[in-house]
Design a protein around this motif. Structure first.
Motif, PDB file in Angstrom:
ATOM      1  N   SER B  50       0.858  -1.189   0.000  1.00 39.11           N
ATOM      2  CA  SER B  50       0.000   0.000   0.000  1.00 39.11           C
ATOM      3  C   SER B  50       0.888   1.230   0.000  1.00 39.11           C
ATOM      4  CB  SER B  50      -0.885   0.006   1.242  1.00 39.11           C
ATOM      5  OG  SER B  50      -0.073   0.054   2.398  1.00 39.11           O
ATOM      6  N   GLY B  51       0.270   2.381  -0.139  1.00 35.66           N
ATOM      7  CA  GLY B  51       1.046   3.606  -0.125  1.00 35.66           C
ATOM      8  C   GLY B  51       0.194   4.830  -0.355  1.00 35.66           C
ATOM      9  N   THR B  52       0.867   5.975  -0.411  1.00 31.00           N
ATOM     10  CA  THR B  52       0.211   7.251  -0.675  1.00 31.00           C
ATOM     11  C   THR B  52       1.061   8.013  -1.679  1.00 31.00           C
ATOM     12  OG1 THR B  52      -0.431   7.341   1.662  1.00 31.00           O
ATOM     13  CG2 THR B  52      -0.731   9.361   0.377  1.00 31.00           C
ATOM     14  N   ALA B  53       0.427   8.628  -2.662  1.00 27.68           N
ATOM     15  CA  ALA B  53       1.142   9.521  -3.573  1.00 27.68           C
ATOM     16  C   ALA B  53       0.485  10.894  -3.489  1.00 27.68           C
ATOM     17  CB  ALA B  53       1.088   8.999  -5.003  1.00 27.68           C
ATOM     18  N   MET B  54       1.304  11.931  -3.415  1.00 22.69           N
ATOM     19  CA  MET B  54       0.785  13.298  -3.409  1.00 22.69           C
ATOM     20  C   MET B  54       1.422  14.057  -4.571  1.00 22.69           C
ATOM     21  SD  MET B  54       0.509  14.332   0.590  1.00 22.69           S
ATOM     22  CE  MET B  54       1.999  13.589   1.202  1.00 22.69           C
ATOM     23  N   VAL B  55       0.591  14.676  -5.379  1.00 22.20           N
ATOM     24  CA  VAL B  55       1.074  15.426  -6.534  1.00 22.20           C
ATOM     25  C   VAL B  55       0.506  16.843  -6.469  1.00 22.20           C
ATOM     26  CG1 VAL B  55       1.069  15.618  -9.048  1.00 22.20           C
ATOM     27  CG2 VAL B  55       1.285  13.361  -7.978  1.00 22.20           C
ATOM     28  N   THR B  56       1.409  17.813  -6.468  1.00 26.75           N
ATOM     29  CA  THR B  56       0.991  19.209  -6.479  1.00 26.75           C
ATOM     30  C   THR B  56       1.262  19.782  -7.866  1.00 26.75           C
ATOM     31  OG1 THR B  56       1.507  19.415  -4.138  1.00 26.75           O
ATOM     32  CG2 THR B  56       1.285  21.456  -5.385  1.00 26.75           C
ATOM     33  N   VAL B  57       0.214  20.316  -8.491  1.00 21.63           N
ATOM     34  CA  VAL B  57       0.340  20.880  -9.829  1.00 21.63           C
ATOM     35  C   VAL B  57       0.538  22.386  -9.722  1.00 21.63           C
ATOM     36  CG1 VAL B  57      -0.778  21.140 -12.070  1.00 21.63           C
ATOM     37  CG2 VAL B  57      -1.206  19.082 -10.707  1.00 21.63           C
ATOM     38  N   ASN B  58       1.565  22.871 -10.416  1.00 21.87           N
ATOM     39  CA  ASN B  58       1.875  24.302 -10.408  1.00 21.87           C
ATOM     40  C   ASN B  58       2.159  24.712 -11.851  1.00 21.87           C
ATOM     41  OD1 ASN B  58       2.772  26.859  -9.896  1.00 21.87           O
ATOM     42  ND2 ASN B  58       4.696  26.220  -8.937  1.00 21.87           N
ATOM     43  N   GLY B  59       1.116  25.160 -12.552  1.00 22.17           N
ATOM     44  CA  GLY B  59       1.267  25.449 -13.970  1.00 22.17           C
ATOM     45  C   GLY B  59       1.540  24.172 -14.734  1.00 22.17           C
ATOM     46  N   ASN B  60       2.653  24.140 -15.478  1.00 22.71           N
ATOM     47  CA  ASN B  60       2.998  22.921 -16.224  1.00 22.71           C
ATOM     48  C   ASN B  60       4.076  22.107 -15.503  1.00 22.71           C
ATOM     49  OD1 ASN B  60       5.113  24.650 -16.638  1.00 22.71           O
ATOM     50  ND2 ASN B  60       5.470  23.997 -18.757  1.00 22.71           N
ATOM     51  N   ARG B  61       4.193  22.370 -14.170  1.00 19.97           N
ATOM     52  CA  ARG B  61       5.157  21.596 -13.386  1.00 19.97           C
ATOM     53  C   ARG B  61       4.438  20.857 -12.267  1.00 19.97           C
ATOM     54  NH1 ARG B  61       9.332  26.053 -11.866  1.00 19.97           N
ATOM     55  NH2 ARG B  61       7.844  25.925 -10.179  1.00 19.97           N
ATOM     56  N   ILE B  62       4.935  19.672 -11.950  1.00 22.48           N
ATOM     57  CA  ILE B  62       4.354  18.944 -10.820  1.00 22.48           C
ATOM     58  C   ILE B  62       5.448  18.543  -9.835  1.00 22.48           C
ATOM     59  CG2 ILE B  62       2.385  18.062 -12.138  1.00 22.48           C
ATOM     60  CD1 ILE B  62       3.832  15.342 -12.290  1.00 22.48           C
ATOM     61  N   VAL B  64       6.120  15.652  -6.881  1.00 27.77           N
ATOM     62  CA  VAL B  64       5.584  14.340  -6.508  1.00 27.77           C
ATOM     63  C   VAL B  64       6.248  13.823  -5.240  1.00 27.77           C
ATOM     64  CG1 VAL B  64       5.234  11.948  -7.257  1.00 27.77           C
ATOM     65  CG2 VAL B  64       5.195  13.804  -8.942  1.00 27.77           C
ATOM     66  N   THR B  65       5.442  13.362  -4.294  1.00 24.12           N
ATOM     67  CA  THR B  65       5.939  12.678  -3.107  1.00 24.12           C
ATOM     68  C   THR B  65       5.178  11.371  -3.002  1.00 24.12           C
ATOM     69  OG1 THR B  65       6.121  14.838  -2.062  1.00 24.12           O
ATOM     70  CG2 THR B  65       6.471  12.951  -0.662  1.00 24.12           C
ATOM     71  N   MET B  66       5.891  10.267  -2.788  1.00 24.80           N
ATOM     72  CA  MET B  66       5.212   8.978  -2.746  1.00 24.80           C
ATOM     73  C   MET B  66       5.887   8.059  -1.731  1.00 24.80           C
ATOM     74  SD  MET B  66       4.419   6.397  -5.905  1.00 24.80           S
ATOM     75  CE  MET B  66       6.130   6.216  -6.423  1.00 24.80           C
ATOM     76  N   ALA B  67       5.075   7.389  -0.936  1.00 28.73           N
ATOM     77  CA  ALA B  67       5.567   6.368  -0.015  1.00 28.73           C
ATOM     78  C   ALA B  67       4.787   5.099  -0.273  1.00 28.73           C
ATOM     79  CB  ALA B  67       5.373   6.817   1.439  1.00 28.73           C
ATOM     80  N   ALA B  68       5.494   3.961  -0.218  1.00 33.02           N
ATOM     81  CA  ALA B  68       4.820   2.675  -0.372  1.00 33.02           C
ATOM     82  C   ALA B  68       5.582   1.636   0.427  1.00 33.02           C
ATOM     83  CB  ALA B  68       4.760   2.272  -1.844  1.00 33.02           C
ATOM     84  N   SER B  69       4.884   0.610   0.846  1.00 38.48           N
ATOM     85  CA  SER B  69       5.565  -0.484   1.550  1.00 38.48           C
ATOM     86  C   SER B  69       4.882  -1.797   1.209  1.00 38.48           C
ATOM     87  CB  SER B  69       5.556  -0.244   3.064  1.00 38.48           C
ATOM     88  OG  SER B  69       4.238  -0.215   3.540  1.00 38.48           O
ATOM     89  N   GLY B  70       5.609  -2.901   1.443  1.00 38.49           N
ATOM     90  CA  GLY B  70       5.068  -4.229   1.169  1.00 38.49           C
ATOM     91  C   GLY B  70       5.391  -4.750  -0.219  1.00 38.49           C
ATOM     92  N   LEU B  71       6.269  -4.006  -0.930  1.00 39.51           N
ATOM     93  CA  LEU B  71       6.635  -4.418  -2.293  1.00 39.51           C
ATOM     94  C   LEU B  71       7.782  -5.433  -2.266  1.00 39.51           C
ATOM     95  CD1 LEU B  71       6.516  -0.801  -3.711  1.00 39.51           C
ATOM     96  CD2 LEU B  71       4.962  -2.646  -4.408  1.00 39.51           C
ATOM     97  N   LEU B  72       8.030  -6.091  -3.404  1.00 44.12           N
ATOM     98  CA  LEU B  72       9.172  -7.016  -3.497  1.00 44.12           C
ATOM     99  C   LEU B  72      10.449  -6.209  -3.257  1.00 44.12           C
ATOM    100  CD1 LEU B  72      10.348  -9.824  -4.204  1.00 44.12           C
ATOM    101  CD2 LEU B  72      10.463  -9.023  -6.584  1.00 44.12           C
ATOM    102  N   PRO B  73      11.211  -6.565  -2.171  1.00 43.50           N
ATOM    103  CA  PRO B  73      12.389  -5.758  -1.836  1.00 43.50           C
ATOM    104  C   PRO B  73      13.517  -5.893  -2.862  1.00 43.50           C
ATOM    105  CG  PRO B  73      11.723  -7.194   0.002  1.00 43.50           C
ATOM    106  CD  PRO B  73      10.992  -7.661  -1.224  1.00 43.50           C
ATOM    107  N   ASP B  74      14.310  -4.841  -2.906  1.00 41.17           N
ATOM    108  CA  ASP B  74      15.557  -4.818  -3.686  1.00 41.17           C
ATOM    109  C   ASP B  74      15.369  -5.204  -5.152  1.00 41.17           C
ATOM    110  OD1 ASP B  74      16.951  -4.112  -1.291  1.00 41.17           O
ATOM    111  OD2 ASP B  74      16.786  -6.227  -0.676  1.00 41.17           O
ATOM    112  N   SER B  75      14.275  -4.788  -5.722  1.00 43.39           N
ATOM    113  CA  SER B  75      13.996  -5.024  -7.135  1.00 43.39           C
ATOM    114  C   SER B  75      13.400  -3.740  -7.703  1.00 43.39           C
ATOM    115  CB  SER B  75      12.976  -6.160  -7.284  1.00 43.39           C
ATOM    116  OG  SER B  75      13.404  -7.314  -6.599  1.00 43.39           O
ATOM    117  N   PRO B  76      13.779  -3.406  -8.928  1.00 42.17           N
ATOM    118  CA  PRO B  76      13.279  -2.145  -9.478  1.00 42.17           C
ATOM    119  C   PRO B  76      11.753  -2.160  -9.647  1.00 42.17           C
ATOM    120  CG  PRO B  76      14.457  -3.420 -11.143  1.00 42.17           C
ATOM    121  CD  PRO B  76      14.687  -4.108  -9.837  1.00 42.17           C
ATOM    122  N   HIS B  77      11.116  -1.073  -9.194  1.00 37.94           N
ATOM    123  CA  HIS B  77       9.667  -0.939  -9.360  1.00 37.94           C
ATOM    124  C   HIS B  77       9.369   0.263 -10.243  1.00 37.94           C
ATOM    125  CE1 HIS B  77       8.350  -4.036  -6.493  1.00 37.94           C
ATOM    126  NE2 HIS B  77       9.471  -3.755  -5.862  1.00 37.94           N
ATOM    127  N   ALA B  78       9.060  -0.023 -11.510  1.00 33.60           N
ATOM    128  CA  ALA B  78       8.653   1.070 -12.395  1.00 33.60           C
ATOM    129  C   ALA B  78       7.406   1.715 -11.812  1.00 33.60           C
ATOM    130  CB  ALA B  78       8.369   0.528 -13.792  1.00 33.60           C
TER     131      ALA B  78
END
Ligand code: CU
Lengths: 235, 256
Positions: B50-62, B64-78
């Motif tokens: 599970s996790g939370t993502a927060m995205v603040t939009v400012n014009g054409n820029r964003i 991003v802050t994201m936290a997640a846990s419970g994923l397969l460790p030490d493997s790249p997560h696109a």
């Protein structure tokens, strides 16, 4: 016995009845006004720090360099204690003798605002946001008073920095938060980003109720009282 | 010569005003641009994360802050922000399993969340081109992602989709057979050099606008003006009682 004296007698009885009714009504209103708990406590206005205008900072409020970092990869930020999702079921704040169960789910109203609980004596949480203990700002709102007297968040304005706030969750765990500050804002200048977005990279909690004076025409309070807290323990 | 100087100053002045104006317009959109997604397990894929993502939009820029846990460790997560004008703009459901494999791959999620519009890489390019840049995504040490990246440039359409609550955050990488790594005979539908485990959607959440403005949390029953009113009204009624009482007494006396 003359007609006029009969009439006079009836008038006398009517007047006596009216006297009793007026005394009871008037006395009742005065008694209620005098014994009523009076206006709710308000936080120290000096705590209401305005939200900084930070269009060029990162989501956490920390400054971001204008150019992307070079080859060296920035280390992962430390978000502190975090909990798995679980809906809140009860809220306990011993320092202001607040304890309430049966939190209701709150959504967003037609103007984009957080809806208030329909029941004056129940607190509610923003169910589309993180649950208390998860990363980000969990939000719990409650009424300060009903139309008749104090409601569930009547004492919120008396909350102080450093106080503990416990949220019991559906999975049996308790999220323990510590209050960072309590502030009062005019609703017309409500710091939306500070309250609903920026948590400085951790699990936080917002407790919201009304404050200040009431607008007699709308029947609504002019201010909101917001307590900011961060997670210190989840078990 | 003096005319030229004046013209120059005037131009500089109006340019400064324009810049200030643009700055203020941008600042005004900041408050409207707070979005949040609670990230929950994707249907059928059985990831207890599970996790939370927060995205603040400012014009054409964003930002991003994201936290997640419970994923397969030490493997790249696109991880991406997805959006499609024709998509359902939600997370996929079990009914999206078109090949009946019992799990959902990224293509099967397409009708729900659309194509990649932002790659949430840790460094470098963030365009859809970096969608599978496995060397630049978070590897979830301990199964956890702690991600923060500011000033990602997006197109106006994407910025609008995010503030409108139509974009979806997806974190990929599912260890279906629980052997601690991405493997298996089924190849990724996106890149045949990778196993499907590396790209299947793990957790997902729609970025929705956070609440804005104050909350109406009071009935007024304890506000000061109300009590003053009650006192005045009550007092008035008592005064009236004194009057009617005197009248009643007089009548009673008359009869005697
Ligand atoms: Cu994706």
């Amino acid at each position: 016995m003359s007609i006029s004296s009969t009439l006079g007698g009836r008038r006398g009885v009517l007047a006596a009845v009216a006297t009793v009714v007026l005394l009871v009504l008037g006395g009742g209103l005065v008694a209620r006004a005098l014994t009523a708990p009076g206006p709710p406590p308000q936080p120290d206005s000096s705590q209401a720090v305005a939200a900084p205008a930070t269009p060029s900072t990162s989501a956490s409020g920390r400054p971001t360099p204008a150019t992307a970092p070079t080859a060296a990869e920035a280390p992962d930020p430390d978000f502190g204690v975090l909990m798995a999702p679980s809906a809140p079921v009860a809220l306990r704040i011993p320092s202001i003798h607040l304890a309430t169960k049966g939190l209701v789910e709150l959504g967003i109203g037609t103007r984009g605002e957080l809806e208030a609980p329909k029941d004056f004596q129940r607190a509610g949480w923003y169910a589309a946001g993180p649950t208390p203990g998860e990363f980000g700002p969990a939000v719990i709102a409650g009424h300060v008073d009903s139309t008749l007297g104090p409601a569930v968040f009547y004492h919120l304005g008396a909350l102080k920095k450093g106080a503990q706030v416990m949220v019991d969750r559906k999975d049996g765990s308790t999220a323990t938060f510590v209050v960072d500050r309590v502030a009062r804002y005019p609703k017309a200048h409500f710091p939306t980003s500070e309250v609903y977005a920026d948590t400085g990279g951790r699990a936080e909690l917002r407790l919201i109720t009304c404050g200040g004076d009431i607008d007699r025409r709308s029947g609504h309070y002019l201010d909101n009282v917001v307590a900011y807290a961060h997670l210190v323990q989840g078990a | 010569m003096s005319i030229t100087t004046k013209l120059g100053t005037a131009t500089l002045g109006s340019a400064l005003l324009l810049t200030l104006g643009a700055g203020m317009a941008q600042a005004a959109t900041v408050a409207d641009g707070n979005t949040m997604a609670t990230l929950r397990p994707v249907a059928l894929n059985g990831v207890k994360a599970s996790g939370t993502a927060m995205v603040t939009v400012n014009g054409n820029r964003i930002d991003v802050t994201m936290a997640a846990s419970g994923l397969l460790p030490d493997s790249p997560h696109a991880a991406h922000i997805h959006f499609g004008a024709d998509a359902r703009n939600e997370c996929p459901q079990a009914s999206d399993d078109k090949d009946g494999s019992g799990t959902l791959n990224t293509t099967e999620g397409g009708p729900a969340y659309g194509p990649i519009v932002v790659s949430l890489t840790k460094t470098g390019d963030t365009s859809p081109k970096s969608g599978l840049a496995v060397d630049r995504f978070d590897t979830a040490p301990g199964g956890k992602i702690s991600y923060e990246r500011g000033s990602i440039t997006v197109s106006p359409d994407v910025a609008q989709a995010i503030t409108d609550g139509k974009s979806v955050v997806v974190v990929h990488g599912v260890d279906h057979n629980n052997d601690g790594k991405y493997d298996g005979d089924t190849k990724s539908d996106l890149d045949p050099s990778l196993p499907t485990e590396a790209t299947d959607p793990a957790i997902c959440g729609v970025l929705a606008a956070a609440p804005a403005g104050g909350v109406q949390t009071g009935g007024g029953g304890t506000s000061t003006p109300d009590n003053t009113l009650a006192l005045a009204l009550g007092g008035g009624l008592i005064l009236a009682a004194v009057g009617t009482g005197a009248f009643a007494a007089r009548k009673a006396t008359n009869r005697l």
